[in-house]
Design a protein around this motif. Structure first.
Motif, PDB file in Angstrom:
ATOM      1  N   GLN A  30       1.125  -0.955  -0.319  1.00  0.00           N
ATOM      2  CA  GLN A  30      -0.024  -0.552   0.438  1.00  0.00           C
ATOM      3  C   GLN A  30       0.409   1.255   0.086  1.00  0.00           C
ATOM      4  O   GLN A  30       1.567   1.465   0.795  1.00  0.00           O
ATOM      5  CB  GLN A  30      -1.154  -0.053   1.151  1.00  0.00           C
ATOM      6  N   LEU A  68      -3.222   2.402 -14.496  1.00  0.00           N
ATOM      7  CA  LEU A  68      -4.837   3.201 -14.179  1.00  0.00           C
ATOM      8  C   LEU A  68      -4.932   5.109 -14.156  1.00  0.00           C
ATOM      9  O   LEU A  68      -5.176   5.885 -14.483  1.00  0.00           O
ATOM     10  CB  LEU A  68      -5.108   2.975 -12.394  1.00  0.00           C
ATOM     11  N   PHE A 116      -2.563   3.857  -3.412  1.00  0.00           N
ATOM     12  CA  PHE A 116      -2.675   2.451  -4.501  1.00  0.00           C
ATOM     13  C   PHE A 116      -2.811   1.285  -3.275  1.00  0.00           C
ATOM     14  O   PHE A 116      -1.476   1.457  -2.218  1.00  0.00           O
ATOM     15  CB  PHE A 116      -1.216   2.865  -5.190  1.00  0.00           C
ATOM     16  N   GLU A 117      -3.424   0.037  -3.578  1.00  0.00           N
ATOM     17  CA  GLU A 117      -3.574  -1.052  -2.882  1.00  0.00           C
ATOM     18  C   GLU A 117      -3.180  -2.079  -3.522  1.00  0.00           C
ATOM     19  O   GLU A 117      -4.123  -2.381  -4.841  1.00  0.00           O
ATOM     20  CB  GLU A 117      -4.579  -0.912  -2.129  1.00  0.00           C
ATOM     21  N   ASP A 149     -11.208   6.959  -7.755  1.00  0.00           N
ATOM     22  CA  ASP A 149     -11.464   6.277  -7.299  1.00  0.00           C
ATOM     23  C   ASP A 149     -10.879   5.814  -8.481  1.00  0.00           C
ATOM     24  O   ASP A 149     -11.449   4.961  -9.227  1.00  0.00           O
ATOM     25  CB  ASP A 149     -12.448   5.927  -6.487  1.00  0.00           C
ATOM     26  N   GLU A 194     -10.218   1.581 -10.113  1.00  0.00           N
ATOM     27  CA  GLU A 194      -9.791   0.312  -9.923  1.00  0.00           C
ATOM     28  C   GLU A 194      -9.029  -1.122 -11.247  1.00  0.00           C
ATOM     29  O   GLU A 194      -9.845  -0.471 -11.911  1.00  0.00           O
ATOM     30  CB  GLU A 194     -11.491  -0.055  -9.501  1.00  0.00           C
ATOM     31  N   ARG A 220      -9.147  -4.778 -12.714  1.00  0.00           N
ATOM     32  CA  ARG A 220     -10.049  -5.984 -12.290  1.00  0.00           C
ATOM     33  C   ARG A 220      -9.045  -6.518 -12.863  1.00  0.00           C
ATOM     34  O   ARG A 220      -9.079  -6.303 -13.921  1.00  0.00           O
ATOM     35  CB  ARG A 220     -11.112  -5.434 -12.483  1.00  0.00           C
ATOM     36  N   ALA A 277     -10.942  -7.706  -7.795  1.00  0.00           N
ATOM     37  CA  ALA A 277     -10.348  -6.172  -7.939  1.00  0.00           C
ATOM     38  C   ALA A 277      -8.648  -6.400  -7.589  1.00  0.00           C
ATOM     39  O   ALA A 277      -8.343  -7.602  -6.903  1.00  0.00           O
ATOM     40  CB  ALA A 277     -10.993  -4.795  -6.806  1.00  0.00           C
ATOM     41  N   VAL A 316      -5.976  -0.781  -6.459  1.00  0.00           N
ATOM     42  CA  VAL A 316      -7.087   0.311  -5.939  1.00  0.00           C
ATOM     43  C   VAL A 316      -5.928   1.454  -6.023  1.00  0.00           C
ATOM     44  O   VAL A 316      -5.342   1.625  -5.763  1.00  0.00           O
ATOM     45  CB  VAL A 316      -7.716  -0.238  -5.218  1.00  0.00           C
ATOM     46  N   ARG A 362      -6.639   5.662  -5.046  1.00  0.00           N
ATOM     47  CA  ARG A 362      -7.393   7.091  -5.683  1.00  0.00           C
ATOM     48  C   ARG A 362      -6.482   8.929  -5.599  1.00  0.00           C
ATOM     49  O   ARG A 362      -5.372   8.872  -5.089  1.00  0.00           O
ATOM     50  CB  ARG A 362      -8.430   7.362  -4.291  1.00  0.00           C
TER      51      ARG A 362
END
Lengths: 133, 140
Positions: A80, B57, B78-79, B111, B113, B115, B120, B123, B125
């Motif tokens: 993260q 993204l 980001f994750e 946001d 995402e 996939r 997902a 993800v 922001r």
């Protein structure tokens, strides 16, 4: 690894890269980013910095590279990131990404991260965390 | 990619996409070269550089909106939810999370995402801002 004080977290070696205009141009092509402020254009020359600036995502890539070198697939599986850009990187500039252990809780390692220019100017800061497999 | 949306017309809750995407090993090597990065054990042959998913993204976001003069990308999260193999068929979708106007600036958070067939896989922001056209519109 059980939860521990930040001082017992694995160290993360800093990463330094030279960001020059050729690298910025390659990034613009690879990322399909048409923004003219990153290239030698009228918009860049007449912009607030008087010259092209590197992509923020190119600077951020050093952080991800640093975490990948330290943690490998665990970073790809559970990483993260949360950052804010503080100043533009104006090529040519040597940029260093560094991480400081911040917290180890609930099985998750969290580091404070920052990118600085060779003159010490802060370009980006935030946090990076992951869960070790 | 469908017609670009005007940044100043984005509304909270608006969904952009889905957009199909795919990154193969050649894309991954080009990304590593373009970020002065080195290959690591497993990447890019078994899994894509994680931030390349993020760059994808952000690229979709750049493609989806008309970039106004002075747009700044101020923050990003980001994750990464699992490693993604080169050649995976992906779908990107963007959702406008927040818009606001303050002191001559239009602020937006979107946001992001990505996939794959399992759901997902990454993800994030993005936070961006741009001067309102009525505020002069010059580069910030």
């Amino acid at each position: 690894m059980s939860d521990a004080a930040p001082g017992h977290m694995p160290p993360v070696a800093p990463v330094t890269r030279q960001i020059d205009q050729a690298l910025v141009d390659r990034y613009a092509a690879a990322a399909r980013d048409p923004n003219p402020i990153h290239r030698d254009t009228v918009e860049a020359r007449e912009g607030p910095y008087g010259r092209p600036i590197a992509h923020g995502m190119l600077v951020l890539a050093l952080v991800s590279q640093m975490m990948t070198e330290a943690f490998g697939e665990s970073w790809a599986a559970t990483g993260q990131l949360a950052v804010r850009w503080r100043a533009p990187a104006i090529p040519p500039v040597a940029v260093t990404a560094a991480a400081t252990p911040a917290q180890h809780a609930d099985g998750r390692l969290r580091y404070s991260v920052r990118c600085t220019a060779a003159d010490g100017e802060l370009l980006l800061d935030g946090s990076a965390s992951l869960r070790l497999a | 990619m469908s017609e670009k949306r005007d940044f100043f017309d984005l509304e909270r809750g608006q969904v952009l996409g889905p957009y199909p995407a795919r990154l193969d090993s050649d894309h991954a090597r080009a990304y590593l070269d373009a970020t002065a990065a080195t290959a690591t054990d497993g990447s890019p042959d078994r899994w894509l550089p994680p931030l390349q998913l993020g760059a994808l993204l952000v690229g979709v976001l750049i493609d989806a909106i008309e970039i106004p003069p002075g747009l700044l990308h101020t923050g990003q999260s980001f994750e990464f939810l699992r490693p993604v193999a080169p050649g995976t068929e992906l779908t990107a979708e963007l959702t406008v999370a927040q818009v606001a106007e303050r002191r001559g600036l239009r602020l937006g958070t979107v946001d992001l995402e990505l996939r794959d067939a399992e759901g997902a896989c990454a993800v994030g922001r993005a936070s961006v801002l741009a001067p309102l056209p009525s505020a002069g519109g010059g580069p910030a």
